[in-house]
Design an enzyme around this catalytic site. Structure first.
Site, PDB file in Angstrom:
ATOM      1  CB  CYS A  94      -1.012   0.047   1.324  1.00 49.40           C
ATOM      2  SG  CYS A  94      -1.996  -1.563   1.325  1.00 49.40           S
ATOM      3  CG  HIS A 110      -2.034   4.412   5.074  1.00 47.90           C
ATOM      4  ND1 HIS A 110      -2.072   4.013   3.951  1.00 47.90           N
ATOM      5  CD2 HIS A 110      -1.946   3.167   5.415  1.00 47.90           C
ATOM      6  CE1 HIS A 110      -2.048   3.119   3.561  1.00 47.90           C
ATOM      7  NE2 HIS A 110      -2.326   2.208   4.382  1.00 47.90           N
ATOM      8  CG  HIS A 160      -6.578   0.550   1.522  1.00 49.97           C
ATOM      9  ND1 HIS A 160      -5.704   1.311   0.691  1.00 49.97           N
ATOM     10  CD2 HIS A 160      -6.009  -0.181   2.413  1.00 49.97           C
ATOM     11  CE1 HIS A 160      -4.587   0.965   1.082  1.00 49.97           C
ATOM     12  NE2 HIS A 160      -4.518   0.174   2.004  1.00 49.97           N
TER      13      HIS A 160
END
Lengths: 265, 434
Positions: free
Chosen positions: B198, B327, B361
């Site tokens: 990620c 995040h 996400h």
């Protein structure tokens, strides 16, 4: 053309018939014959038991060559920013996931899933060495070694500090092997600095070129070079093993290749 | 007042970042301190996600506080979860010359490259710099793995072989999306895929910055593309990390992520000439957790190092940052660790939010799309509020935005942290007229 320079202070190597840099160096220099054999992967003793049990071939290969290079360069692995490159990651793990997802029961194992990320091996490298330094995790299919080498040079040049390149590939099981045939595993690691030190073996001066990539006269080495992306490094490794000033050209992207001038220290 | 120094390295260390048990880190801080690279101009950028195609639709969705998450109906997936699917991806036709690259991930890449005249602007830049002087750096976590997942359903019953029309290198392989991007844009410079879960497409900014500083290239196309696939939907489900509701970052009752897909790109050039409102890349900070493959360091030590390294590389202090795009994945442990790390450096002074309740996400594309959201925040003076908040987690001391704010800001930070403990923080700034 822009030239990027660095000093190589430590090398790690593991491939068929190349059991480490010290032994591999003699074979690459031609003082011993090349006899391809199966790679013996050392147990990754630096990993905690749980992670050690789960560690796959690519993790063991990554740790083995990375540690060999860092040790030879006389530098603590935890202090080294790292470039990690693999042409496709852990094919066995990927196969297991795809097989499960194609079955009636799609419940994949959580461990398989977290090991499926391309940065699994460098993740374990961090856990094993305690390294909290940055890692660039790259992939460029057959151009992977070249991409990793350029990133290493850019990192060393821009940061004016040491960095470690680890390039590893392991073969895929069928049916992936049928579409991406790789005959074996190969790993190479290069520890580099911007300035020379007591461990420096060679200065490399790197630029992009349209010259043709070098081939190797030994048919065993040439077969390895052609069939495993990280083994595209072999002309460079052979020139270092021969400890003479030389210029080699490595495969990279399409018609773009990487020319390396070697100046022994 | 004298700034504290650590480990005789001569590095100025903000007191609250001192980690005496990890002296080795200061060598790294020393490196980034010396780096102080020249700011780079994001001369053009674009983003496509479940919020919409291109900047205008993305901005509009952020202004309205709209989420693109919906119950997951992707492919044959039978999971009780929400997803941020981009509409119309499968209708995208790749050019004939690139037909072997055809897969959902590269269709999404092309859809993104066609918004906001991005590919046209790159073409103009290529005419100026030369096609071999522009690098391509694309972040992805799974590239076109969906193609292999589908191919496994059609293995030859006798031999087990994959179908003849399956093209591994151009679709599934991690490099595929970077290879497609450079070919689509007709660029012949260095090209690479970055794949550190990620943080992938945040780290593209660091790699491009280094290669530009080293002089190997004059400009860079950076970006990230990740598309929905069974591996991540079933994988995060297996880890117990997906929510059955639209994700709720930093909510007290948050219970997991919603997976999205996106493509976002930026063209980076030297900031030789900037205009009011232009967006600059001021700093990049990277670190690793060295802790666990799928759990963050509980105190967010690695995250803290990345944020501090970004500040150091930009030559900035914590008080210089006006907004943080977190995040903020909405798992219990991620948000708690990040909250602790942000608080350790910034206290609860800096407005911050996660935009993942809006976009989902987007994994390997998250760094790039959130970089673009920071660019929009700077350019249009919009601090996007986090969505789906019932009650903020009282255990996390941050100035977490639950509604949009609209006021001028000069500098924004974007955080991206991934599996395997890979962390990257970026700092963007709004250019002032010269």
């Amino acid at each position: 053309m822009t030239i990027l320079a660095a000093y190589l202070n430590g090398i790690g190597l593991l491939g068929p018939g190349l059991p480490g840099w010290q032994a591999g160096k003699r074979i690459l220099a031609g003082s011993q014959p090349y006899l391809p054999t199966t790679v013996n992967l050392p147990v990754p003793v630096l990993l905690p038991p749980a992670e050690r049990r789960r560690s796959s071939a690519i993790v063991k290969l990554t740790l083995a060559v990375g540690l060999e290079a860092a040790t030879a360069a006389g530098i603590e692995p935890a202090a080294l920013p790292c470039v990690y490159v693999s042409s496709g990651g852990d094919g066995h793990n990927c196969h297991e996931i795809c097989q499960t997802l194609a079955s009636d029961d799609r419940h994949i194992s959580p461990t398989r899933f977290h090991n499926s990320v391309h940065n699994a091996a460098p993740g374990y490298w961090g856990i094993a060495t305690g390294s909290m330094t940055p890692v660039s995790v790259l992939a460029a299919f057959d151009a992977s070694f070249g991409a990793g080498l350029l990133e290493l040079l850019a990192m060393v040049t821009a940061n004016r500090a040491a960095a470690l390149l680890i390039a590893c590939d392991t073969p895929y099981p069928e049916p992936l092997h049928g579409v991406r045939p790789m005959p074996g595993m190969f790993g190479v690691a290069l520890a580099a600095t911007a300035e020379p030190n007591a461990h420096s073996m060679v200065q490399i001066r790197v630029e992009l070129t349209r010259d043709r990539a070098d081939t190797l006269t030994d048919i065993g080495f040439e077969a390895l070079r052609r069939s495993i992306p990280s083994a595209r490094s072999l002309p460079l490794l052979q020139a270092i093993a021969q400890t003479q000033a030389a210029r080699v050209t490595l495969d990279y992207l399409d018609r773009t290749r990487i020319a390396i001038e070697l100046i022994p220290c | 007042m004298e700034t504290p120094r650590c480990c005789d390295s001569g590095v100025d260390i903000h007191e609250m970042t001192c980690l005496p048990d990890r002296c080795i880190n200061f060598d790294y801080l020393n490196i980034t301190r010396r780096l102080l690279l020249k700011s780079l101009l994001l001369s053009h950028y674009t983003a496509t996600s479940c919020l919409g195609r291109g900047l205008q639709q993305t901005l509009e969705a952020l202004r309205l506080g709209r989420s693109g998450l919906a119950p997951c109906t992707f492919e044959t997936v039978a999971l009780d979860t929400f997803a941020g699917e981009v509409a119309g991806v499968d209708a995208v036709k790749l050019p004939e010359r690139l037909s072997e690259f055809d897969c959902r991930n590269n269709r999404l890449a092309q859809l993104a490259l066609e918004q906001d005249d991005f590919s046209t602007v790159v073409d103009i830049a290529a005419a100026r710099y030369g096609r071999d002087r522009i690098g391509v750096f694309v972040g992805t976590s799974t590239s076109g793995i969906l193609q292999t997942e589908l191919a496994y359903r059609h293995r030859d019953p006798a031999s087990g072989a994959l179908p003849a029309d399956f093209h591994y290198a151009a679709t599934h392989n991690t490099f595929s999306v970077a290879d497609f991007t450079r070919r689509y844009l007709n660029l012949t410079g260095p090209a690479v895929a970055l794949s550190s879960a990620c943080s992938s497409s945040a780290k593209v900014f660091g790699s491009a910055q280094r290669m530009m500083a080293a002089g190997l290239i004059d400009a860079a196309v950076v970006g990230g593309v990740d598309s929905l696939c069974l591996t991540v939907l079933y994988g995060f489900n297996a880890l117990g990390l997906t929510s059955t509701r639209p994700c709720r970052p930093f909510d007290a009752a948050r219970d997991g992520i919603s997976i999205g897909e996106a493509g976002a790109f930026a063209l980076l050039e030297s900031a030789t000439e900037v205009h009011e409102g232009d967006v600059l890349l001021l700093g990049v900070g990277e670190s690793s957790d060295a802790y666990h493959m799928s759990s963050p360091h509980p105190q967010g030590t690695g995250a803290r190092m990345a944020m501090q390294a970004a500040l150091d590389s930009a030559g900035l202090l914590a008080r210089d940052i006006d907004y943080i795009n977190l995040h903020g994945t909405a798992t219990q442990s991620n948000d708690a660790a990040e909250g602790m790390a942000v608080n350790a450096i910034f206290g609860d002074r800096v407005p911050c939010s996660s935009t993942k309740a809006a976009t989902g996400h987007t994994l390997g594309a998250a760094g790039s799309i959130e970089a673009v959201i920071c660019a929009l925040a700077l350019r249009y003076r919009l601090l996007p509020g986090g969505l789906n908040i019932g009650q903020l987690d009282p255990g996390i001391a941050l100035d977490y935005l639950t509604a949009n704010r609209s006021h001028p800001i000069m500098r924004a930070m974007s955080n991206s942290f991934g599996f395997g403990g890979t962390n990257c923080s970026l700092i963007f700034g709004r250019a002032q007229s010269q």
